[in-house]
Design a protein around this motif. Structure first.
Motif, PDB file in Angstrom:
ATOM      1  N   MET A  59       0.844  -1.199   0.000  1.00 12.86           N
ATOM      2  CA  MET A  59       0.000   0.000   0.000  1.00 12.86           C
ATOM      3  C   MET A  59       0.879   1.248   0.000  1.00 12.86           C
ATOM      4  O   MET A  59       1.821   1.366   0.786  1.00 12.86           O
ATOM      5  N   ALA A  60       0.615   2.161  -0.913  1.00  9.92           N
ATOM      6  CA  ALA A  60       1.430   3.367  -1.044  1.00  9.92           C
ATOM      7  C   ALA A  60       1.265   4.279   0.161  1.00  9.92           C
ATOM      8  O   ALA A  60       0.158   4.440   0.688  1.00  9.92           O
ATOM      9  N   LEU A  61       2.376   4.883   0.567  1.00 11.02           N
ATOM     10  CA  LEU A  61       2.350   5.839   1.670  1.00 11.02           C
ATOM     11  C   LEU A  61       2.023   7.232   1.134  1.00 11.02           C
ATOM     12  O   LEU A  61       2.308   7.552  -0.024  1.00 11.02           O
ATOM     13  N   THR A  62       1.463   8.052   1.967  1.00  7.02           N
ATOM     14  CA  THR A  62       1.183   9.435   1.599  1.00  7.02           C
ATOM     15  C   THR A  62       2.421  10.275   1.866  1.00  7.02           C
ATOM     16  O   THR A  62       2.876  10.359   3.012  1.00  7.02           O
ATOM     17  N   PRO A  63       3.018  10.871   0.831  1.00  3.52           N
ATOM     18  CA  PRO A  63       4.238  11.662   1.055  1.00  3.52           C
ATOM     19  C   PRO A  63       3.940  12.912   1.865  1.00  3.52           C
ATOM     20  O   PRO A  63       2.871  13.514   1.714  1.00  3.52           O
ATOM     21  N   PRO A  64       4.857  13.306   2.740  1.00  2.00           N
ATOM     22  CA  PRO A  64       4.640  14.513   3.546  1.00  2.00           C
ATOM     23  C   PRO A  64       4.640  15.757   2.663  1.00  2.00           C
ATOM     24  O   PRO A  64       5.364  15.826   1.677  1.00  2.00           O
ATOM     25  N   ASP A  65       3.830  16.721   3.035  1.00  2.00           N
ATOM     26  CA  ASP A  65       3.701  17.946   2.250  1.00  2.00           C
ATOM     27  C   ASP A  65       4.950  18.817   2.360  1.00  2.00           C
ATOM     28  O   ASP A  65       5.672  18.785   3.373  1.00  2.00           O
ATOM     29  N   ALA A  66       5.197  19.600   1.323  1.00  2.00           N
ATOM     30  CA  ALA A  66       6.308  20.554   1.337  1.00  2.00           C
ATOM     31  C   ALA A  66       6.051  21.620   2.390  1.00  2.00           C
ATOM     32  O   ALA A  66       4.899  21.902   2.744  1.00  2.00           O
ATOM     33  N   SER A  67       7.129  22.202   2.881  1.00  2.00           N
ATOM     34  CA  SER A  67       7.014  23.238   3.912  1.00  2.00           C
ATOM     35  C   SER A  67       7.760  24.486   3.478  1.00  2.00           C
ATOM     36  O   SER A  67       8.713  24.420   2.690  1.00  2.00           O
ATOM     37  N   ASN A  68       7.346  25.611   3.995  1.00  2.00           N
ATOM     38  CA  ASN A  68       8.001  26.880   3.676  1.00  2.00           C
ATOM     39  C   ASN A  68       8.945  27.349   4.772  1.00  2.00           C
ATOM     40  O   ASN A  68       9.464  28.470   4.710  1.00  2.00           O
ATOM     41  N   THR A  69       9.194  26.514   5.768  1.00  2.00           N
ATOM     42  CA  THR A  69      10.087  26.889   6.862  1.00  2.00           C
ATOM     43  C   THR A  69      11.245  25.901   6.940  1.00  2.00           C
ATOM     44  O   THR A  69      11.101  24.720   6.579  1.00  2.00           O
ATOM     45  N   PRO A  70      12.405  26.340   7.424  1.00  2.06           N
ATOM     46  CA  PRO A  70      13.544  25.424   7.576  1.00  2.06           C
ATOM     47  C   PRO A  70      13.203  24.233   8.468  1.00  2.06           C
ATOM     48  O   PRO A  70      13.519  23.083   8.128  1.00  2.06           O
ATOM     49  N   ALA A  71      12.553  24.491   9.601  1.00  2.28           N
ATOM     50  CA  ALA A  71      12.218  23.412  10.529  1.00  2.28           C
ATOM     51  C   ALA A  71      11.254  22.417   9.891  1.00  2.28           C
ATOM     52  O   ALA A  71      11.424  21.191  10.013  1.00  2.28           O
ATOM     53  N   GLY A  72      10.247  22.944   9.188  1.00  3.77           N
ATOM     54  CA  GLY A  72       9.273  22.075   8.550  1.00  3.77           C
ATOM     55  C   GLY A  72       9.882  21.245   7.436  1.00  3.77           C
ATOM     56  O   GLY A  72       9.569  20.052   7.280  1.00  3.77           O
ATOM     57  N   SER A  73      10.783  21.851   6.641  1.00  6.57           N
ATOM     58  CA  SER A  73      11.439  21.139   5.547  1.00  6.57           C
ATOM     59  C   SER A  73      12.353  20.047   6.084  1.00  6.57           C
ATOM     60  O   SER A  73      12.420  18.943   5.521  1.00  6.57           O
ATOM     61  N   PHE A  74      13.033  20.345   7.181  1.00  8.98           N
ATOM     62  CA  PHE A  74      13.931  19.352   7.768  1.00  8.98           C
ATOM     63  C   PHE A  74      13.127  18.187   8.342  1.00  8.98           C
ATOM     64  O   PHE A  74      13.492  17.017   8.182  1.00  8.98           O
ATOM     65  N   GLU A  75      12.022  18.503   8.976  1.00  9.68           N
ATOM     66  CA  GLU A  75      11.138  17.465   9.523  1.00  9.68           C
ATOM     67  C   GLU A  75      10.586  16.598   8.392  1.00  9.68           C
ATOM     68  O   GLU A  75      10.441  15.370   8.539  1.00  9.68           O
ATOM     69  N   ARG A  76      10.291  17.206   7.262  1.00 10.31           N
ATOM     70  CA  ARG A  76       9.805  16.453   6.099  1.00 10.31           C
ATOM     71  C   ARG A  76      10.853  15.443   5.629  1.00 10.31           C
ATOM     72  O   ARG A  76      10.538  14.282   5.328  1.00 10.31           O
TER      73      ARG A  76
END
Length: 268
Positions: A1-18
Motif C-alpha cells: 500500500m502506497a504511503l502518503t508523502p509529507p507535504d512541502a514546507s516553507n520553513t527550515p524546521a518544517g522542511s527538515f522534519e519532512r
C-alpha cells in the motif's frame, strides 16, 4: 500500500522534519535503503562531496542547491542508522555541532577579545587541541586527505599556533631555494645516475613551498590546480575536435601543427 508523502514546507524546521519523515519511510519500506550501512554509504558520500565541489568551481548555483540536498540526505541517513543502534540520533548530531560552535567562538559567546580572523583561527586551534587531547597540533589532520589538501591543512594548523613566516618574500626565497635544490638533483656529471629518491624528495619540498606561498597570497592551491586541469581538458578537446574536422589523427600531427589549434583554443 502506497504511503502518503509529507507535504512541502516553507520553513527550515518544517522542511527538515519532512526529510526526516521521508528517511524513516524509506528505511522501513525500501529494500535498497533498508540494506544500507555506514560503510556502504561512505564511498557514495565521498562522490557526492566531489560533485558539490565540481558545482562550486563551475559556479552553477542550481547544481550547488541539488548537491547540497544530496549531502543533506546522506547526513540524515547516517544519523538514522546511528539511532537504530542507539549510538546517537539527529538531535545529538545537531546539538553536538551547536555546542562545538559555541565553545569555539568565545569571542562571540564569551569575553575573549580578538583583533582579526587570524586571532579567531588561533583560538580555534588551541581550543580544538584541548578538546581532542591531541599531543600535536597536526594530530587533527586526517591521514587519508589527498596530499595537496593535506599540505595546506598542515600549514594552516602550524600558522594557527604562530609557527609561520613573517612575510611572503621570505616564503618566495624558500621556493627559489627549493627550485634550485630540485634542479641540482638533475645536474649530475655525464654518465652519473640520477638519484630518483632524492629527486622525488626535492620535488616534494618544492611543491610544499609553493603551496605555502599560495597560502600567503590567498590562493587555494587545490582550486587553482583543478581550474588548470579543466582549462587543459577544454583546450585539448578543442584540439581533438579541430583535428577530426580536418580528417587528421593527433598521433600523425607534428607538435607545431597541434600548437596552431592549441593557440586557437587559448584565444577562445
Amino acid at each position: 500500500m502506497a504511503l502518503t508523502p509529507p507535504d512541502a514546507s516553507n520553513t527550515p524546521a518544517g522542511s527538515f522534519e519532512r526529510l526526516l519523515t521521508i528517511m524513516n519511510d524509506l528505511r522501513a519500506n525500501c529494500p535498497w535503503d533498508m540494506k544500507q550501512t555506514m560503510e556502504s554509504l561512505r564511498h557514495l558520500t565521498i562522490e557526492e562531496t566531489y560533485e558539490l565541489s565540481d558545482a562550486i568551481l563551475g559556479n552553477d548555483m542550481e547544481e550547488i542547491r541539488k548537491e547540497l540536498g544530496d549531502i543533506m540526505l546522506h547526513l540524515v541517513f547516517y544519523a538514522k542508522i546511528g539511532s537504530e543502534t542507539n549510538d546517537f540520533d539527529i538531535t545529538d548530531v545537531l546539538n553536538g555541532i551547536c555546542d562545538k560552535l559555541i565553545h569555539r567562538h568565545p569571542h562571540i559567546y564569551g569575553d575573549t577579545a580578538v583583533n582579526d580572523e587570524q586571532d579567531v583561527k588561533r583560538n580555534w586551534e588551541q581550543i580544538k587541541l584541548k578538546e581532542k587531547g591531541n599531543k600535536s597540533v597536526l594530530g587533527g589532520v586526517p591521514a587519508s586527505l589527498p596530499a595537496l589538501v593535506k599540505a595546506s591543512r598542515i600549514q594552516e594548523k602550524a600558522r594557527g599556533i604562530g609557527f609561520d613566516w613573517e612575510n611572503k618574500d621570505q616564503v618566495w626565497e624558500k621556493v627559489e631555494e627549493e627550485i634550485q635544490e630540485f634542479k641540482d638533483e638533475f645536474n649530475v656529471p655525464e654518465g652519473q645516475e640520477i638519484d630518483a629518491e632524492r629527486a622525488e624528495g626535492e620535488f616534494g619540498d618544492l611543491l610544499f613551498s609553493l603551496i605555502n606561498y599560495a597560502r600567503f597570497v590567498n590562493i587555494n592551491p587545490e582550486n587553482a590546480l583543478e581550474k588548470t586541469n579543466r582549462k587543459f581538458i577544454k583546450r585539448f578537446q578543442y584540439l581533438e575536435t579541430k583535428a577530426k574536422e580536418n580528417n587528421r589523427q593527433l598521433h600523425d600531427m607534428t607538435l607545431a601543427e597541434m600548437d596552431v589549434y592549441w593557440n586557437e583554443a587559448k584565444k577562445l
